[in-house]
Design a protein around this motif. Structure first.
Motif, PDB file in Angstrom:
ATOM      1  N   PHE A  17       0.840  -1.206   0.000  1.00  0.00           N
ATOM      2  CA  PHE A  17       0.000   0.000   0.000  1.00  0.00           C
ATOM      3  C   PHE A  17       0.875   1.256   0.000  1.00  0.00           C
ATOM      4  CE2 PHE A  17      -3.268   2.759   2.324  1.00  0.00           C
ATOM      5  CZ  PHE A  17      -4.076   2.890   1.210  1.00  0.00           C
ATOM      6  N   ARG A  18       1.917   1.241   0.804  1.00  0.00           N
ATOM      7  CA  ARG A  18       2.822   2.401   0.836  1.00  0.00           C
ATOM      8  C   ARG A  18       3.483   2.608  -0.526  1.00  0.00           C
ATOM      9  NH1 ARG A  18       8.089   2.523   4.661  1.00  0.00           N
ATOM     10  NH2 ARG A  18       8.621   0.702   3.421  1.00  0.00           N
ATOM     11  N   MET A  19       3.953   1.502  -1.100  1.00  0.00           N
ATOM     12  CA  MET A  19       4.605   1.611  -2.402  1.00  0.00           C
ATOM     13  C   MET A  19       3.629   2.153  -3.445  1.00  0.00           C
ATOM     14  SD  MET A  19       6.351  -1.410  -4.573  1.00  0.00           S
ATOM     15  CE  MET A  19       4.841  -1.825  -5.385  1.00  0.00           C
ATOM     16  N   ALA A  20       2.396   1.660  -3.417  1.00  0.00           N
ATOM     17  CA  ALA A  20       1.382   2.116  -4.372  1.00  0.00           C
ATOM     18  C   ALA A  20       1.106   3.604  -4.196  1.00  0.00           C
ATOM     19  CB  ALA A  20       0.099   1.305  -4.189  1.00  0.00           C
ATOM     20  N   LYS A  21       1.056   4.048  -2.941  1.00  0.00           N
ATOM     21  CA  LYS A  21       0.812   5.478  -2.690  1.00  0.00           C
ATOM     22  C   LYS A  21       1.989   6.325  -3.179  1.00  0.00           C
ATOM     23  CE  LYS A  21      -0.717   5.650   1.710  1.00  0.00           C
ATOM     24  NZ  LYS A  21      -1.407   6.120   2.911  1.00  0.00           N
ATOM     25  N   GLN A  22       3.180   5.814  -2.932  1.00  0.00           N
ATOM     26  CA  GLN A  22       4.357   6.590  -3.338  1.00  0.00           C
ATOM     27  C   GLN A  22       4.474   6.688  -4.856  1.00  0.00           C
ATOM     28  OE1 GLN A  22       7.244   4.362  -1.137  1.00  0.00           O
ATOM     29  NE2 GLN A  22       7.401   5.884   0.483  1.00  0.00           N
ATOM     30  N   ILE A  23       4.128   5.619  -5.549  1.00  0.00           N
ATOM     31  CA  ILE A  23       4.246   5.671  -7.013  1.00  0.00           C
ATOM     32  C   ILE A  23       3.100   6.467  -7.626  1.00  0.00           C
ATOM     33  CG2 ILE A  23       4.280   4.335  -9.168  1.00  0.00           C
ATOM     34  CD1 ILE A  23       5.764   2.133  -7.700  1.00  0.00           C
ATOM     35  N   THR A  24       1.876   6.166  -7.209  1.00  0.00           N
ATOM     36  CA  THR A  24       0.730   6.837  -7.851  1.00  0.00           C
ATOM     37  C   THR A  24       0.459   8.226  -7.268  1.00  0.00           C
ATOM     38  OG1 THR A  24      -0.896   5.932  -6.298  1.00  0.00           O
ATOM     39  CG2 THR A  24      -0.417   4.615  -8.261  1.00  0.00           C
ATOM     40  N   GLN A  25       0.859   8.429  -6.033  1.00  0.00           N
ATOM     41  CA  GLN A  25       0.600   9.680  -5.317  1.00  0.00           C
ATOM     42  C   GLN A  25      -0.870  10.024  -5.268  1.00  0.00           C
ATOM     43  OE1 GLN A  25       3.289  12.721  -6.604  1.00  0.00           O
ATOM     44  NE2 GLN A  25       5.008  11.468  -6.001  1.00  0.00           N
ATOM     45  N   ARG A  63      11.868   8.156  -9.121  1.00  0.00           N
ATOM     46  CA  ARG A  63      11.131   7.806  -7.917  1.00  0.00           C
ATOM     47  C   ARG A  63      10.918   6.289  -7.808  1.00  0.00           C
ATOM     48  NH1 ARG A  63       6.416  11.198  -8.401  1.00  0.00           N
ATOM     49  NH2 ARG A  63       5.207   9.454  -9.147  1.00  0.00           N
ATOM     50  N   THR A  64      10.475   5.711  -8.929  1.00  0.00           N
ATOM     51  CA  THR A  64      10.130   4.296  -8.907  1.00  0.00           C
ATOM     52  C   THR A  64      11.357   3.435  -8.590  1.00  0.00           C
ATOM     53  OG1 THR A  64       8.612   4.901 -10.661  1.00  0.00           O
ATOM     54  CG2 THR A  64       8.814   2.581 -10.187  1.00  0.00           C
ATOM     55  N   VAL A  65      12.483   3.783  -9.216  1.00  0.00           N
ATOM     56  CA  VAL A  65      13.711   3.030  -8.962  1.00  0.00           C
ATOM     57  C   VAL A  65      14.107   3.156  -7.492  1.00  0.00           C
ATOM     58  CG1 VAL A  65      16.191   2.983  -9.441  1.00  0.00           C
ATOM     59  CG2 VAL A  65      14.577   3.136 -11.328  1.00  0.00           C
ATOM     60  N   PHE A  66      14.033   4.355  -6.956  1.00  0.00           N
ATOM     61  CA  PHE A  66      14.412   4.567  -5.559  1.00  0.00           C
ATOM     62  C   PHE A  66      13.507   3.773  -4.606  1.00  0.00           C
ATOM     63  CE2 PHE A  66      14.225   6.739  -1.472  1.00  0.00           C
ATOM     64  CZ  PHE A  66      15.571   6.820  -1.155  1.00  0.00           C
ATOM     65  N   ILE A  67      12.215   3.812  -4.871  1.00  0.00           N
ATOM     66  CA  ILE A  67      11.262   3.108  -3.999  1.00  0.00           C
ATOM     67  C   ILE A  67      11.576   1.608  -3.966  1.00  0.00           C
ATOM     68  CG2 ILE A  67       8.841   2.402  -3.758  1.00  0.00           C
ATOM     69  CD1 ILE A  67       8.135   5.199  -4.978  1.00  0.00           C
ATOM     70  N   LEU A  68      11.781   1.030  -5.160  1.00  0.00           N
ATOM     71  CA  LEU A  68      12.016  -0.419  -5.196  1.00  0.00           C
ATOM     72  C   LEU A  68      13.351  -0.791  -4.575  1.00  0.00           C
ATOM     73  CD1 LEU A  68      10.600  -1.667  -8.603  1.00  0.00           C
ATOM     74  CD2 LEU A  68       9.493  -1.386  -6.415  1.00  0.00           C
ATOM     75  N   ARG A  69      14.388  -0.035  -4.916  1.00  0.00           N
ATOM     76  CA  ARG A  69      15.718  -0.415  -4.450  1.00  0.00           C
ATOM     77  C   ARG A  69      15.953  -0.014  -2.989  1.00  0.00           C
ATOM     78  NH1 ARG A  69      19.225  -2.820  -2.773  1.00  0.00           N
ATOM     79  NH2 ARG A  69      21.432  -2.360  -2.880  1.00  0.00           N
ATOM     80  N   GLU A 116      19.319  -6.018  -9.516  1.00  0.00           N
ATOM     81  CA  GLU A 116      18.838  -6.927 -10.566  1.00  0.00           C
ATOM     82  C   GLU A 116      17.318  -7.080 -10.507  1.00  0.00           C
ATOM     83  OE1 GLU A 116      21.391  -7.539  -8.530  1.00  0.00           O
ATOM     84  OE2 GLU A 116      23.024  -7.375  -9.991  1.00  0.00           O
ATOM     85  N   GLU A 117      16.785  -7.254  -9.300  1.00  0.00           N
ATOM     86  CA  GLU A 117      15.332  -7.394  -9.153  1.00  0.00           C
ATOM     87  C   GLU A 117      14.610  -6.120  -9.580  1.00  0.00           C
ATOM     88  OE1 GLU A 117      15.309 -10.512  -5.341  1.00  0.00           O
ATOM     89  OE2 GLU A 117      15.256  -8.371  -5.003  1.00  0.00           O
ATOM     90  N   THR A 118      15.202  -4.965  -9.232  1.00  0.00           N
ATOM     91  CA  THR A 118      14.614  -3.680  -9.628  1.00  0.00           C
ATOM     92  C   THR A 118      14.590  -3.560 -11.145  1.00  0.00           C
ATOM     93  OG1 THR A 118      15.505  -2.707  -7.607  1.00  0.00           O
ATOM     94  CG2 THR A 118      14.751  -1.173  -9.298  1.00  0.00           C
ATOM     95  N   ALA A 119      15.711  -3.945 -11.764  1.00  0.00           N
ATOM     96  CA  ALA A 119      15.803  -3.879 -13.228  1.00  0.00           C
ATOM     97  C   ALA A 119      14.736  -4.771 -13.856  1.00  0.00           C
ATOM     98  CB  ALA A 119      17.199  -4.307 -13.674  1.00  0.00           C
TER      99      ALA A 119
END
Lengths: 207, 86
Positions: A39-47, A150-156, A164-167
């Protein structure tokens, strides 16, 4: 008094195996273990709170429906993040399709913008600010990043996937992940330094 | 001797500790001799630390309830689909 006071051990592979065999309570345990992070990740990406709610729901529904496709080559969580990030990016693209930039925009490499603020921080931002204040500062900093960074930072760096997983999750090359990550980290450092720098200690004026 | 720009370009791998030992030693040397790069490196490390330390907030219970409801529904339809498939 109960005989045991320790929390039950979270055994992901066992829960996944039980869920695959049709045990809904095992799947519920997985949901409850990971829902706040998804949920946090979804909020951070979609805002956007509504989009984040949709992403949360669609991600777990998809994971549940396609559980048989999960082969256990990666961690269940990594697989789940991959589903959720795709859902979140779809929302973001839909929302942005009629305006602003696409996610695969060329990366700005303006070197001179990489480091402006050079100042040491106050000892502990965690102690200076309340949890809520700190959360707000960090959220605002993340929101100011372009989606591609943003997306790269959130995942990594928040969800702690490997490079590798982020990529793989974002269908990017390793080198693209690394260069976006560097810029995201430096931009966030810049923003937080403005907030957290030791007062009266600007730059290295005394050097 | 590395330049500050070269140091910055390697900062991500330096912080993630994924460099070969020789390059790592060169970067270590640079950062110990260059106060500006030391500050950038230190504050970037602290930036990552502060983000990693953030605990996610619980999902509001009404959203959680909706999700569980949707899953139950999905479970039923999954079951029905399997039966009708046979």
């Amino acid at each position: 008094m109960s005989t045991s006071t320790t929390a039950p051990v979270f055994d992901e592979p066992a829960l996944v195996a039980r869920a695959k065999a049709g045990d809904m309570s095992a799947f519920s345990d997985l949901v409850q273990h990971y829902d706040r992070r998804i949920f946090r990740m979804a909020k951070q990406i979609t805002q956007n709170d509504d989009d984040a709610e949709d992403v949360l729901q669609e991600s777990f529904l998809k994971a549940y429906t396609h559980l048989d496709d999960f082969q256990g080559n990666s961690k269940f969580y990594t697989w789940l993040v991959r589903i959720a990030v795709n859902e979140a990016l779809m929302k973001l693209r839909k929302r942005r399709s009629d305006r602003t930039v696409p996610l695969d925009e060329p990366i700005d490499t303006g070197e001179d913008e990489m480091v402006r603020e050079i100042a040491v921080w106050d000892e502990n931002p965690e102690e200076t600010y309340s949890r809520e204040e700190l959360a707000q500062i960090l959220d605002q900093a993340i929101q100011s990043l372009k989606p591609a960074y943003r997306t790269v930072f959130i995942l990594r760096d928040i969800e702690e996937l490997s490079i590798e997983e982020t990529a793989e999750a974002l269908s990017l090359s390793i080198s693209a992940v690394k260069s976006r990550l560097l810029r995201a980290r430096l931009q966030l450092r810049e923003k937080l330094t403005r907030q957290f720098k030791r007062q009266g200690d600007d730059a290295f004026a005394y050097l | 001797m590395l330049t500050c720009k070269q140091f910055l370009q390697e900062l991500t791998d330096f912080l993630d500790d994924t460099l070969d030992p020789k390059l790592r030693a060169e970067l270590q040397k640079h950062v110990s001799e260059c106060p500006n790069c030391w500050v950038v490196c230190d504050t970037t490390e602290k930036t990552l630390k502060v983000f990693k330390g953030m605990e996610p907030q619980p999902v509001p219970s009404h959203i959680q309830a909706k999700l569980m409801e949707a899953l139950e529904k999905k479970k039923k339809s999954k079951g029905i689909a399997t039966q009708t498939d046979i």
